[in-house]
Design a protein around this motif. Sequence first.
Motif, mmCIF file in Angstrom:
data_model
loop_
_atom_site.group_PDB
_atom_site.id
_atom_site.type_symbol
_atom_site.label_atom_id
_atom_site.label_comp_id
_atom_site.label_asym_id
_atom_site.label_seq_id
_atom_site.Cartn_x
_atom_site.Cartn_y
_atom_site.Cartn_z
ATOM 1 N N VAL A 190 1.079 -1.307 -0.020
ATOM 2 C CA VAL A 190 0.072 -0.087 -0.039
ATOM 3 C C VAL A 190 0.649 1.124 -0.161
ATOM 4 O O VAL A 190 2.128 1.266 -0.070
ATOM 5 C CB VAL A 190 -1.034 0.241 1.298
ATOM 6 C CG1 VAL A 190 -1.721 -1.013 1.630
ATOM 7 C CG2 VAL A 190 -0.156 0.138 2.253
ATOM 8 N N ALA A 195 -3.630 4.467 4.201
ATOM 9 C CA ALA A 195 -3.769 2.935 3.684
ATOM 10 C C ALA A 195 -3.298 1.846 4.568
ATOM 11 O O ALA A 195 -4.209 0.974 4.717
ATOM 12 C CB ALA A 195 -3.290 3.017 2.306
ATOM 13 N N VAL B 117 -12.018 5.138 -9.873
ATOM 14 C CA VAL B 117 -11.594 4.544 -8.397
ATOM 15 C C VAL B 117 -13.066 4.515 -7.641
ATOM 16 O O VAL B 117 -12.622 4.216 -6.289
ATOM 17 C CB VAL B 117 -11.226 6.656 -7.616
ATOM 18 C CG1 VAL B 117 -12.304 7.268 -7.700
ATOM 19 C CG2 VAL B 117 -10.517 6.373 -6.167
ATOM 20 N N GLY B 120 -13.357 1.106 -7.480
ATOM 21 C CA GLY B 120 -12.092 0.330 -6.213
ATOM 22 C C GLY B 120 -12.538 0.251 -4.660
ATOM 23 O O GLY B 120 -12.444 -0.774 -3.809
ATOM 24 N N PHE B 121 -12.815 1.616 -5.231
ATOM 25 C CA PHE B 121 -13.087 2.227 -3.029
ATOM 26 C C PHE B 121 -14.255 0.740 -3.166
ATOM 27 O O PHE B 121 -14.271 0.284 -2.059
ATOM 28 C CB PHE B 121 -14.043 3.378 -3.538
ATOM 29 C CG PHE B 121 -14.710 4.261 -1.770
ATOM 30 C CD1 PHE B 121 -13.645 4.226 -0.534
ATOM 31 C CD2 PHE B 121 -15.696 3.955 -2.087
ATOM 32 C CE1 PHE B 121 -13.858 4.328 0.287
ATOM 33 C CE2 PHE B 121 -16.210 4.708 0.001
ATOM 34 C CZ PHE B 121 -15.004 4.968 0.860
ATOM 35 N N ILE B 124 -12.677 -2.306 -2.421
ATOM 36 C CA ILE B 124 -12.386 -2.955 -1.077
ATOM 37 C C ILE B 124 -13.144 -3.276 -0.069
ATOM 38 O O ILE B 124 -13.233 -3.735 0.863
ATOM 39 C CB ILE B 124 -11.184 -1.834 -0.804
ATOM 40 C CG1 ILE B 124 -10.366 -1.282 -1.149
ATOM 41 C CG2 ILE B 124 -11.202 -1.542 1.272
ATOM 42 C CD1 ILE B 124 -9.120 -0.532 -1.206
ATOM 43 N N MET B 216 -6.296 2.802 -11.300
ATOM 44 C CA MET B 216 -7.215 2.484 -9.519
ATOM 45 C C MET B 216 -7.279 1.374 -9.099
ATOM 46 O O MET B 216 -7.130 0.904 -8.076
ATOM 47 C CB MET B 216 -8.483 4.014 -10.134
ATOM 48 C CG MET B 216 -7.840 4.979 -9.102
ATOM 49 S SD MET B 216 -6.830 5.368 -8.488
ATOM 50 C CE MET B 216 -6.493 5.516 -6.706
ATOM 51 N N LEU B 219 -4.487 -0.775 -8.669
ATOM 52 C CA LEU B 219 -3.581 -0.520 -7.033
ATOM 53 C C LEU B 219 -4.425 -0.290 -6.125
ATOM 54 O O LEU B 219 -3.867 -1.203 -4.717
ATOM 55 C CB LEU B 219 -3.865 1.285 -7.754
ATOM 56 C CG LEU B 219 -2.822 1.815 -6.660
ATOM 57 C CD1 LEU B 219 -1.067 1.336 -7.030
ATOM 58 C CD2 LEU B 219 -2.436 2.876 -7.156
ATOM 59 N N MET B 220 -5.886 -0.806 -5.775
ATOM 60 C CA MET B 220 -6.865 -0.403 -5.252
ATOM 61 C C MET B 220 -6.687 -1.947 -4.678
ATOM 62 O O MET B 220 -6.810 -2.049 -3.425
ATOM 63 C CB MET B 220 -8.200 0.260 -5.098
ATOM 64 C CG MET B 220 -7.839 1.934 -4.945
ATOM 65 S SD MET B 220 -8.625 2.556 -5.186
ATOM 66 C CE MET B 220 -10.134 2.891 -3.855
ATOM 67 N N VAL B 221 -7.050 -2.599 -5.397
ATOM 68 C CA VAL B 221 -7.567 -4.146 -5.143
ATOM 69 C C VAL B 221 -6.841 -5.374 -5.424
ATOM 70 O O VAL B 221 -6.919 -6.429 -5.310
ATOM 71 C CB VAL B 221 -9.303 -4.170 -5.966
ATOM 72 C CG1 VAL B 221 -10.041 -5.766 -5.079
ATOM 73 C CG2 VAL B 221 -10.534 -3.122 -6.067
ATOM 74 N N ASN B 224 -0.819 -5.726 -5.108
ATOM 75 C CA ASN B 224 0.282 -4.665 -5.357
ATOM 76 C C ASN B 224 1.744 -6.077 -4.978
ATOM 77 O O ASN B 224 2.751 -5.534 -4.888
ATOM 78 C CB ASN B 224 0.490 -3.522 -5.018
ATOM 79 C CG ASN B 224 -1.198 -2.737 -5.435
ATOM 80 O OD1 ASN B 224 -0.637 -2.771 -6.343
ATOM 81 N ND2 ASN B 224 -1.301 -1.968 -4.550
ATOM 82 N N ALA B 241 -0.162 -0.189 -12.393
ATOM 83 C CA ALA B 241 0.204 0.117 -11.124
ATOM 84 C C ALA B 241 1.352 0.357 -10.033
ATOM 85 O O ALA B 241 1.462 0.856 -9.202
ATOM 86 C CB ALA B 241 -0.655 -0.947 -9.703
#
Lengths: 283, 294
Positions: A190, A195, B117, B120-121, B124, B216, B219-221, B224, B241
């Motif tokens: 993150v 985060a 985004v 993504g939000f 999560i 996005m 990167l968020m879900v 990484n 990402a």
Amino acid sequence: MKKLMRVSGWLPVLFLVLNLSFLLGTKVWADDLAGFVGKSGTLRISGGTAHIPVMKEIAGLIMKRATEIRISVAGGGSGLGIKQVGEGLVDIGNSGRKPTSNEVQKYGLILYRWALDGVGVIVNKDNPVQSLSQSQLQEIFSGRIKNWSQLGGVDKKITLVSRDQASGTRKVFWKKALEKGDISSRALVVSSNGAMKSAVLHNPYAIGYASLGFLDDTVAAVALDGVAPTLANVRSGAYPVVRGLFSNTKGSVSGLTKEFINFLYSQKGQEIILRKGLIPVAQ
Amino acid sequence: MSGTLQVVFSGRRLLFLVTAGGVFVTLSILVFMIVLGLPLFTSNSFSLILTQDWAPDRGFFGIFPFICGTLAIVTLSLLLAFPLSLGNAVLIHLLLPPVAAKFLHRVVKMMTGIPTVIYGFVGIFLLVPFVREWFDSGSGMSILSAALLLALLISPTMILVFVESFAAIPKSQVRAVAALGGNLRQKLIYLYLPGAQNGILTGLLLATGRALGDTMIALMVAGNATAQPESLLDPVRTLTAHIALVMAADFDSIEFKTIFACGIILYLWTATLTLTLRFLPYGVLKSRLNRGLS
């Protein structure tokens, strides 16, 4: 929904500001903030995410007193802060590690270390495992210990959460807590302290690490070799994973930037730093 | 008279300048990436970067796992989204009563405007915990989660292009098939799918481009993680990402240089897609039509 979130996001800040003005006589902060009154201009700050709570609060206080001043506070990580201030994109670049001699030389940086910060290991609040030895921690992050049941927890896979390469928090955690041991390539990555906290908050089987300033009741701080990551233990030297928080400028500065840096070392500034869970350092 | 000519002439010149400017910027981006990434090519490390793993602490700066991660997410999302979109387009164009079709069409149109985004939000909070508990493996941040959300992101584009291309089929042919007593299955197989082939391919390629470029959601879900993925439930890092995460590293470091390798790969992939889009469909369509007529 959007509106609601915006309002609720500001509430804690508003609350703190209000609280502050009640708790302290106006005289004390009249002195420390006096330098800003009547000034105008913009101040851009970016970089280390551990700095953000302190930066935001100070920025709010200043902008409330001197309405002609605009201060923007952004994250991005220590590496970005150093890079942006070096390239003149921001006025103050924060870093949670000491800029390397190479960086200092290349950009002509001046460093201001204004706080000590611990990096604490965090797990979900519902996790029964809330104490680890340093060697256990190293085995967890290298991926040798894979399941919480090996540590007396539930029979679930451990989810490692780490930070990106530019993170100062990662660097100090890797150096001092893991003693430069491996971080498994299966670890999630993150990009900020915030985060990290939310990743651990929303995953009952996660383990990560964050700046002391971000530790609160929503996540559980893990004691390392029996020593909890608290302000008192950092100050006494009992807790080993400690680093300095730096604000860096390009060359010597004047005006608003100088005033802001000075405020970090003022009595009021140091009170804010302490209240945000960090240990203020004298200039 | 000469005044009009002049206007036309200067208008043409203006358009030419704008076009030339656009082409110039696009090409100079590629040149920029190659020039800044030059140390990678000259030091002969480019092949290493393309094939190695990522472990900067041990001196490995390879982006191979990220290439695999990107391809895995994009492929899976297309596999999920393509049949869904095709079915949805058929539903809108052929099956639903006009009012319902119009409503669904509007909803799909609106969905194209939702910022990634937001997906993504929502992912999560809703999807990731679900995947984590349901499959009981790892964190829930995985190829599967990202591909599901990405499928949701790219479907509207595909559906709209499909519906457009269904609508472009000549009414005379539609009536002819109806007059011959063609049922739904026959209409689809012999009229709509071949007739709209051009549009279907266009929609598919557009969606692929969108999925490749999205940052996005992955990167968020997607989690990484830098490891080479072994299952759909493993966390991965996409090329986009990786760029977002390493952007903050020291400008002179090798870590930072790998951004340009990622950029060049993404650029070339997208360029190939666009060129395919430009040249392929017409030829395919023409030959198919000719065959159908003869």
